[in-house]
Design a protein around this motif. Structure first.
Motif, PDB file in Angstrom:
ATOM      1  N   ARG A 116       1.034  -0.812  -0.315  1.00 60.71           N
ATOM      2  CA  ARG A 116      -0.298  -0.036   0.015  1.00 60.71           C
ATOM      3  C   ARG A 116       0.653   1.031  -0.433  1.00 60.71           C
ATOM      4  O   ARG A 116       2.176   1.104   0.778  1.00 60.71           O
ATOM      5  CB  ARG A 116      -0.735  -0.317   1.456  1.00 60.71           C
ATOM      6  CG  ARG A 116      -1.369  -0.885   0.662  1.00 60.71           C
ATOM      7  CD  ARG A 116      -2.821  -1.108   2.405  1.00 60.71           C
ATOM      8  NE  ARG A 116      -4.156  -1.747   1.875  1.00 60.71           N
ATOM      9  CZ  ARG A 116      -4.679  -2.477   2.883  1.00 60.71           C
ATOM     10  NH1 ARG A 116      -4.671  -1.632   4.642  1.00 60.71           N
ATOM     11  NH2 ARG A 116      -5.786  -2.786   2.906  1.00 60.71           N
ATOM     12  N   SER A 117       0.464   2.106  -0.685  1.00 61.40           N
ATOM     13  CA  SER A 117       0.716   3.202  -0.647  1.00 61.40           C
ATOM     14  C   SER A 117       1.486   4.477   1.212  1.00 61.40           C
ATOM     15  O   SER A 117       0.300   4.119   1.584  1.00 61.40           O
ATOM     16  CB  SER A 117      -0.219   4.818  -1.058  1.00 61.40           C
ATOM     17  OG  SER A 117       0.735   6.163  -1.042  1.00 61.40           O
ATOM     18  N   GLY A 118       1.716   4.772   1.628  1.00 59.80           N
ATOM     19  CA  GLY A 118       2.638   5.103   3.083  1.00 59.80           C
ATOM     20  C   GLY A 118       2.906   3.697   3.011  1.00 59.80           C
ATOM     21  O   GLY A 118       3.043   3.681   5.277  1.00 59.80           O
TER      22      GLY A 118
ATOM     23  N   ARG B   7       6.948  -3.196   4.450  1.00 65.63           N
ATOM     24  CA  ARG B   7       7.369  -3.701   3.556  1.00 65.63           C
ATOM     25  C   ARG B   7       8.287  -4.563   3.169  1.00 65.63           C
ATOM     26  O   ARG B   7       8.340  -5.423   2.391  1.00 65.63           O
ATOM     27  CB  ARG B   7       8.364  -2.336   2.891  1.00 65.63           C
ATOM     28  CG  ARG B   7       7.249  -1.033   2.200  1.00 65.63           C
ATOM     29  CD  ARG B   7       8.240  -0.147   1.458  1.00 65.63           C
ATOM     30  NE  ARG B   7       8.876   0.689   2.229  1.00 65.63           N
ATOM     31  CZ  ARG B   7       9.350   1.631   2.603  1.00 65.63           C
ATOM     32  NH1 ARG B   7       7.993   2.499   2.716  1.00 65.63           N
ATOM     33  NH2 ARG B   7      10.223   2.405   3.537  1.00 65.63           N
TER      34      ARG B   7
END
Length: 323
Positions: free
Chosen positions: A191-193, A199
Protein backbone atom coordinates in the motif's frame (compact mmCIF):
# COMPACT_ATOMS: atom_id res chain seq x y z
CA UNK A 1 20.73 -20.08 19.52
CA UNK A 2 23.24 -20.82 16.79
CA UNK A 3 26.01 -23.29 17.49
CA UNK A 4 28.38 -25.71 15.81
CA UNK A 5 26.72 -27.99 13.27
CA UNK A 6 28.70 -31.00 14.47
CA UNK A 7 27.09 -30.90 17.92
CA UNK A 8 23.66 -30.25 16.42
CA UNK A 9 24.10 -33.20 14.12
CA UNK A 10 25.19 -35.52 16.90
CA UNK A 11 22.25 -34.56 19.11
CA UNK A 12 19.89 -34.56 16.13
CA UNK A 13 20.46 -38.27 15.61
CA UNK A 14 19.08 -38.83 19.10
CA UNK A 15 16.68 -35.86 19.13
CA UNK A 16 14.06 -37.64 21.22
CA UNK A 17 16.45 -38.38 24.06
CA UNK A 18 19.43 -36.05 23.61
CA UNK A 19 19.88 -34.03 26.79
CA UNK A 20 23.52 -33.03 26.52
CA UNK A 21 24.04 -29.28 26.63
CA UNK A 22 25.46 -28.12 23.28
CA UNK A 23 27.97 -25.26 22.76
CA UNK A 24 26.23 -21.89 22.46
CA UNK A 25 26.59 -18.76 20.39
CA UNK A 26 24.00 -16.20 19.31
CA UNK A 27 20.74 -16.29 21.29
CA UNK A 28 21.92 -19.15 23.49
CA UNK A 29 25.01 -17.22 24.50
CA UNK A 30 22.81 -14.24 25.35
CA UNK A 31 20.72 -16.55 27.51
CA UNK A 32 23.76 -17.30 29.66
CA UNK A 33 24.71 -13.66 30.07
CA UNK A 34 23.56 -11.50 32.99
CA UNK A 35 20.07 -10.20 33.48
CA UNK A 36 18.29 -8.68 30.50
CA UNK A 37 15.22 -6.45 30.40
CA UNK A 38 12.43 -8.19 32.21
CA UNK A 39 14.65 -10.36 34.41
CA UNK A 40 13.56 -11.00 37.97
CA UNK A 41 16.34 -9.73 40.26
CA UNK A 42 18.13 -12.03 42.68
CA UNK A 43 18.08 -15.79 43.03
CA UNK A 44 19.98 -18.45 41.09
CA UNK A 45 20.01 -18.27 37.31
CA UNK A 46 17.20 -20.59 36.08
CA UNK A 47 18.91 -21.25 32.73
CA UNK A 48 19.49 -25.01 32.48
CA UNK A 49 21.11 -25.28 29.06
CA UNK A 50 20.35 -25.63 25.37
CA UNK A 51 19.20 -28.92 23.86
CA UNK A 52 18.79 -30.23 20.32
CA UNK A 53 15.36 -31.37 19.22
CA UNK A 54 16.35 -32.00 15.59
CA UNK A 55 19.37 -32.45 13.30
CA UNK A 56 19.95 -28.84 12.12
CA UNK A 57 21.81 -26.18 14.05
CA UNK A 58 18.67 -24.07 14.46
CA UNK A 59 16.53 -26.87 15.93
CA UNK A 60 17.40 -26.15 19.54
CA UNK A 61 15.63 -25.31 22.80
CA UNK A 62 16.89 -23.21 25.70
CA UNK A 63 15.37 -24.46 28.97
CA UNK A 64 14.74 -22.41 32.13
CA UNK A 65 13.48 -23.63 35.50
CA UNK A 66 13.75 -22.09 38.95
CA UNK A 67 14.75 -24.49 41.78
CA UNK A 68 12.12 -26.81 43.20
CA UNK A 69 10.80 -30.33 42.76
CA UNK A 70 7.12 -29.50 42.18
CA UNK A 71 5.37 -30.23 38.88
CA UNK A 72 4.99 -26.99 36.92
CA UNK A 73 3.24 -25.71 33.80
CA UNK A 74 5.35 -24.88 30.75
CA UNK A 75 5.64 -21.94 28.38
CA UNK A 76 7.10 -22.60 24.94
CA UNK A 77 8.43 -19.37 23.40
CA UNK A 78 8.57 -18.80 19.63
CA UNK A 79 10.55 -15.64 18.89
CA UNK A 80 9.75 -13.05 16.26
CA UNK A 81 11.96 -11.46 13.62
CA UNK A 82 10.16 -11.49 10.27
CA UNK A 83 10.75 -15.27 10.04
CA UNK A 84 14.25 -14.15 9.04
CA UNK A 85 16.20 -13.31 12.20
CA UNK A 86 16.46 -14.00 15.91
CA UNK A 87 15.21 -11.92 18.80
CA UNK A 88 16.37 -12.36 22.40
CA UNK A 89 13.75 -13.65 24.83
CA UNK A 90 16.19 -14.77 27.53
CA UNK A 91 15.19 -11.98 29.92
CA UNK A 92 11.50 -12.80 29.78
CA UNK A 93 12.27 -16.51 29.89
CA UNK A 94 14.03 -15.96 33.21
CA UNK A 95 11.19 -13.85 34.52
CA UNK A 96 8.58 -16.44 33.58
CA UNK A 97 10.70 -19.15 35.21
CA UNK A 98 10.82 -17.07 38.38
CA UNK A 99 7.00 -16.92 38.27
CA UNK A 100 6.73 -20.69 38.43
CA UNK A 101 6.80 -21.81 34.80
CA UNK A 102 9.22 -24.14 33.07
CA UNK A 103 10.23 -22.16 30.00
CA UNK A 104 11.40 -23.56 26.66
CA UNK A 105 12.81 -20.92 24.30
CA UNK A 106 12.62 -22.52 20.85
CA UNK A 107 14.68 -21.76 17.77
CA UNK A 108 13.29 -22.82 14.41
CA UNK A 109 14.42 -22.78 10.79
CA UNK A 110 14.20 -19.33 9.22
CA UNK A 111 12.74 -18.54 5.81
CA UNK A 112 16.30 -18.50 4.43
CA UNK A 113 16.77 -22.09 5.67
CA UNK A 114 13.50 -23.59 4.41
CA UNK A 115 10.08 -22.38 3.23
CA UNK A 116 6.78 -22.96 4.98
CA UNK A 117 5.69 -25.31 6.54
CA UNK A 118 9.18 -26.04 7.94
CA UNK A 119 8.59 -23.50 10.74
CA UNK A 120 5.36 -25.21 11.84
CA UNK A 121 7.04 -28.59 11.55
CA UNK A 122 9.80 -27.37 13.86
CA UNK A 123 7.30 -26.00 16.38
CA UNK A 124 5.39 -29.30 16.38
CA UNK A 125 8.62 -31.27 16.77
CA UNK A 126 9.71 -29.04 19.65
CA UNK A 127 6.30 -29.48 21.28
CA UNK A 128 6.61 -33.26 21.02
CA UNK A 129 10.15 -33.08 22.44
CA UNK A 130 8.98 -31.08 25.44
CA UNK A 131 6.18 -33.54 26.11
CA UNK A 132 8.58 -36.47 25.81
CA UNK A 133 11.03 -34.81 28.25
CA UNK A 134 8.34 -33.61 30.69
CA UNK A 135 9.52 -35.87 33.51
CA UNK A 136 13.12 -34.71 33.10
CA UNK A 137 12.12 -31.05 33.54
CA UNK A 138 9.32 -31.80 36.02
CA UNK A 139 6.70 -30.12 33.87
CA UNK A 140 3.10 -31.13 33.20
CA UNK A 141 2.57 -32.11 29.53
CA UNK A 142 -1.12 -31.17 29.85
CA UNK A 143 -0.17 -27.58 30.68
CA UNK A 144 2.02 -26.32 27.84
CA UNK A 145 1.13 -22.87 26.53
CA UNK A 146 2.72 -21.35 23.41
CA UNK A 147 3.96 -17.75 23.61
CA UNK A 148 4.80 -16.17 20.27
CA UNK A 149 5.70 -12.67 19.14
CA UNK A 150 5.12 -11.21 15.66
CA UNK A 151 6.26 -13.89 13.16
CA UNK A 152 6.58 -16.25 16.13
CA UNK A 153 2.98 -15.43 16.99
CA UNK A 154 1.92 -16.62 13.55
CA UNK A 155 3.81 -19.87 14.07
CA UNK A 156 2.36 -20.32 17.56
CA UNK A 157 -1.27 -19.71 16.55
CA UNK A 158 -1.01 -21.78 13.38
CA UNK A 159 0.71 -24.67 15.17
CA UNK A 160 -1.87 -24.72 17.95
CA UNK A 161 -4.81 -24.80 15.53
CA UNK A 162 -3.09 -27.42 13.38
CA UNK A 163 -2.47 -29.64 16.44
CA UNK A 164 -5.89 -29.08 18.01
CA UNK A 165 -7.15 -32.55 17.20
CA UNK A 166 -3.98 -34.40 18.22
CA UNK A 167 -2.39 -35.63 21.42
CA UNK A 168 0.02 -32.69 21.17
CA UNK A 169 -2.66 -30.02 21.45
CA UNK A 170 -1.27 -27.16 23.57
CA UNK A 171 -3.28 -25.75 26.46
CA UNK A 172 -3.41 -22.31 24.88
CA UNK A 173 -1.61 -19.52 23.04
CA UNK A 174 -0.49 -16.01 23.89
CA UNK A 175 0.45 -14.13 20.73
CA UNK A 176 1.84 -10.58 20.74
CA UNK A 177 1.37 -8.73 17.44
CA UNK A 178 0.93 -12.03 15.58
CA UNK A 179 1.18 -11.95 11.80
CA UNK A 180 -1.82 -14.28 11.88
CA UNK A 181 -2.52 -13.90 8.16
CA UNK A 182 0.70 -13.46 6.12
CA UNK A 183 -1.34 -12.68 3.00
CA UNK A 184 -2.74 -9.63 4.78
CA UNK A 185 0.82 -8.56 5.59
CA UNK A 186 1.82 -9.09 1.95
CA UNK A 187 -1.09 -6.92 0.82
CA UNK A 188 -0.50 -4.19 3.42
CA UNK A 189 3.16 -3.94 2.50
CA UNK A 190 2.26 -2.87 -1.04
CA UNK A 191 0.00 0.00 0.00
CA UNK A 192 0.96 3.62 -0.54
CA UNK A 193 2.39 4.91 2.71
CA UNK A 194 3.38 1.48 4.02
CA UNK A 195 6.12 1.68 6.63
CA UNK A 196 9.58 0.20 6.14
CA UNK A 197 8.61 -2.58 8.57
CA UNK A 198 5.49 -3.39 6.55
CA UNK A 199 7.42 -3.43 3.30
CA UNK A 200 9.98 -5.78 4.79
CA UNK A 201 7.26 -7.99 6.23
CA UNK A 202 5.77 -8.29 2.74
CA UNK A 203 9.14 -9.38 1.30
CA UNK A 204 9.79 -11.89 4.08
CA UNK A 205 6.26 -13.35 3.86
CA UNK A 206 6.77 -13.94 0.16
CA UNK A 207 10.11 -15.61 0.91
CA UNK A 208 8.41 -17.75 3.55
CA UNK A 209 5.75 -18.91 1.07
CA UNK A 210 8.25 -19.34 -1.74
CA UNK A 211 5.94 -17.75 -4.28
CA UNK A 212 4.04 -14.59 -5.19
CA UNK A 213 0.32 -15.05 -4.45
CA UNK A 214 -0.66 -13.00 -7.51
CA UNK A 215 2.00 -14.12 -9.98
CA UNK A 216 0.43 -13.63 -13.41
CA UNK A 217 2.82 -15.90 -15.28
CA UNK A 218 2.30 -18.96 -13.14
CA UNK A 219 0.55 -22.00 -14.57
CA UNK A 220 -2.87 -22.80 -13.16
CA UNK A 221 -1.41 -25.70 -11.16
CA UNK A 222 1.46 -23.60 -9.79
CA UNK A 223 -0.90 -20.73 -8.94
CA UNK A 224 -3.25 -23.08 -7.08
CA UNK A 225 -0.35 -24.61 -5.16
CA UNK A 226 0.96 -21.15 -4.27
CA UNK A 227 -2.41 -19.94 -3.05
CA UNK A 228 -2.81 -23.12 -1.00
CA UNK A 229 0.49 -22.32 0.74
CA UNK A 230 -0.66 -18.81 1.61
CA UNK A 231 -3.95 -20.19 2.92
CA UNK A 232 -2.07 -22.79 4.95
CA UNK A 233 0.06 -20.09 6.60
CA UNK A 234 -3.05 -18.31 7.92
CA UNK A 235 -3.96 -19.57 11.39
CA UNK A 236 -7.66 -18.96 10.72
CA UNK A 237 -7.60 -21.66 8.03
CA UNK A 238 -6.99 -24.30 10.72
CA UNK A 239 -9.34 -22.79 13.33
CA UNK A 240 -12.77 -24.34 14.06
CA UNK A 241 -14.44 -21.87 11.70
CA UNK A 242 -11.83 -22.24 8.96
CA UNK A 243 -11.95 -24.38 5.81
CA UNK A 244 -9.24 -26.84 6.88
CA UNK A 245 -10.77 -27.74 10.25
CA UNK A 246 -14.47 -26.93 10.32
CA UNK A 247 -15.89 -27.51 13.79
CA UNK A 248 -14.21 -29.20 16.71
CA UNK A 249 -12.81 -27.73 19.92
CA UNK A 250 -11.20 -24.33 19.92
CA UNK A 251 -7.80 -23.42 21.35
CA UNK A 252 -7.90 -20.68 24.02
CA UNK A 253 -5.87 -17.69 22.84
CA UNK A 254 -4.95 -14.23 24.07
CA UNK A 255 -4.04 -12.09 21.06
CA UNK A 256 -2.62 -8.59 21.62
CA UNK A 257 -1.64 -5.72 19.33
CA UNK A 258 -0.74 -2.11 19.97
CA UNK A 259 -3.26 0.45 18.77
CA UNK A 260 -0.54 1.73 16.43
CA UNK A 261 1.24 -1.45 15.40
CA UNK A 262 2.81 -2.19 12.03
CA UNK A 263 1.06 -5.56 12.32
CA UNK A 264 -2.51 -4.28 12.79
CA UNK A 265 -5.14 -5.83 15.03
CA UNK A 266 -7.04 -6.89 11.89
CA UNK A 267 -4.80 -9.99 11.85
CA UNK A 268 -6.12 -11.20 15.20
CA UNK A 269 -9.69 -10.09 14.62
CA UNK A 270 -9.74 -12.19 11.47
CA UNK A 271 -8.46 -15.18 13.43
CA UNK A 272 -10.96 -14.59 16.24
CA UNK A 273 -13.85 -14.81 13.75
CA UNK A 274 -12.83 -18.43 13.12
CA UNK A 275 -11.62 -19.21 16.66
CA UNK A 276 -14.37 -18.73 19.26
CA UNK A 277 -11.91 -19.33 22.12
CA UNK A 278 -9.75 -16.34 21.15
CA UNK A 279 -9.70 -13.02 23.00
CA UNK A 280 -8.31 -9.95 21.24
CA UNK A 281 -6.72 -7.15 23.26
CA UNK A 282 -5.54 -3.73 22.06
CA UNK A 283 -2.63 -2.13 23.93
CA UNK A 284 -2.76 1.69 23.89
CA UNK A 285 -0.07 3.58 22.02
CA UNK A 286 2.63 2.55 19.58
CA UNK A 287 4.76 -0.56 19.74
CA UNK A 288 5.14 -4.11 18.57
CA UNK A 289 5.59 -7.65 19.84
CA UNK A 290 7.38 -8.30 23.10
CA UNK A 291 7.48 -4.59 23.95
CA UNK A 292 3.85 -5.05 25.05
CA UNK A 293 5.24 -6.87 28.11
CA UNK A 294 7.02 -3.69 29.20
CA UNK A 295 3.59 -2.20 29.86
CA UNK A 296 2.76 -3.20 33.45
CA UNK A 297 -0.96 -3.67 32.77
CA UNK A 298 -0.26 -5.94 29.79
CA UNK A 299 2.39 -7.90 31.66
CA UNK A 300 -0.05 -8.50 34.51
CA UNK A 301 -2.77 -9.57 32.11
CA UNK A 302 -0.51 -12.01 30.26
CA UNK A 303 0.79 -13.54 33.51
CA UNK A 304 -2.76 -13.84 34.89
CA UNK A 305 -3.95 -15.44 31.67
CA UNK A 306 -1.07 -17.94 31.63
CA UNK A 307 -1.72 -18.85 35.26
CA UNK A 308 -5.48 -19.25 34.81
CA UNK A 309 -5.18 -21.20 31.57
CA UNK A 310 -2.63 -23.66 32.94
CA UNK A 311 -4.68 -24.16 36.09
CA UNK A 312 -7.76 -24.91 33.99
CA UNK A 313 -5.79 -27.33 31.83
CA UNK A 314 -4.73 -29.22 34.96
CA UNK A 315 -8.30 -29.70 36.17
CA UNK A 316 -9.69 -33.22 35.70
CA UNK A 317 -12.28 -33.61 32.97
CA UNK A 318 -15.92 -33.63 34.02
CA UNK A 319 -17.94 -36.82 33.40
CA UNK A 320 -19.76 -35.08 30.55
CA UNK A 321 -16.46 -34.09 28.95
CA UNK A 322 -15.16 -37.64 29.20
CA UNK A 323 -18.11 -39.12 27.30
Amino acid sequence: MRRGSVWAGVCGVLAAVCLAVVPQTGRAAAAQGGQAAGDAPGGPDPYLGTYAYGPTERQTIGAYRAPGQDLRPAVMILHGGYWAQDSDWSGWARKLAARGFVVFDVDYRLNTDAPWPAQRTDALTALRWIRAQAARFRTDPRRIVLLGSSAGGQIAANTAEYAAGTAYRPAGVVALSPVADPYLAWRDGARSGASAQQRRLRREARKLAGCDPTAGKATAMAAAKCRATWDDMAAKSWAPGGPKRPGGPGVPMLLAHFAHDFVPVAHSRGLAKAEPAATVSVVPGTGHGMTALTRPATERRVLAWLTARTQQAAAPATPAAQQ
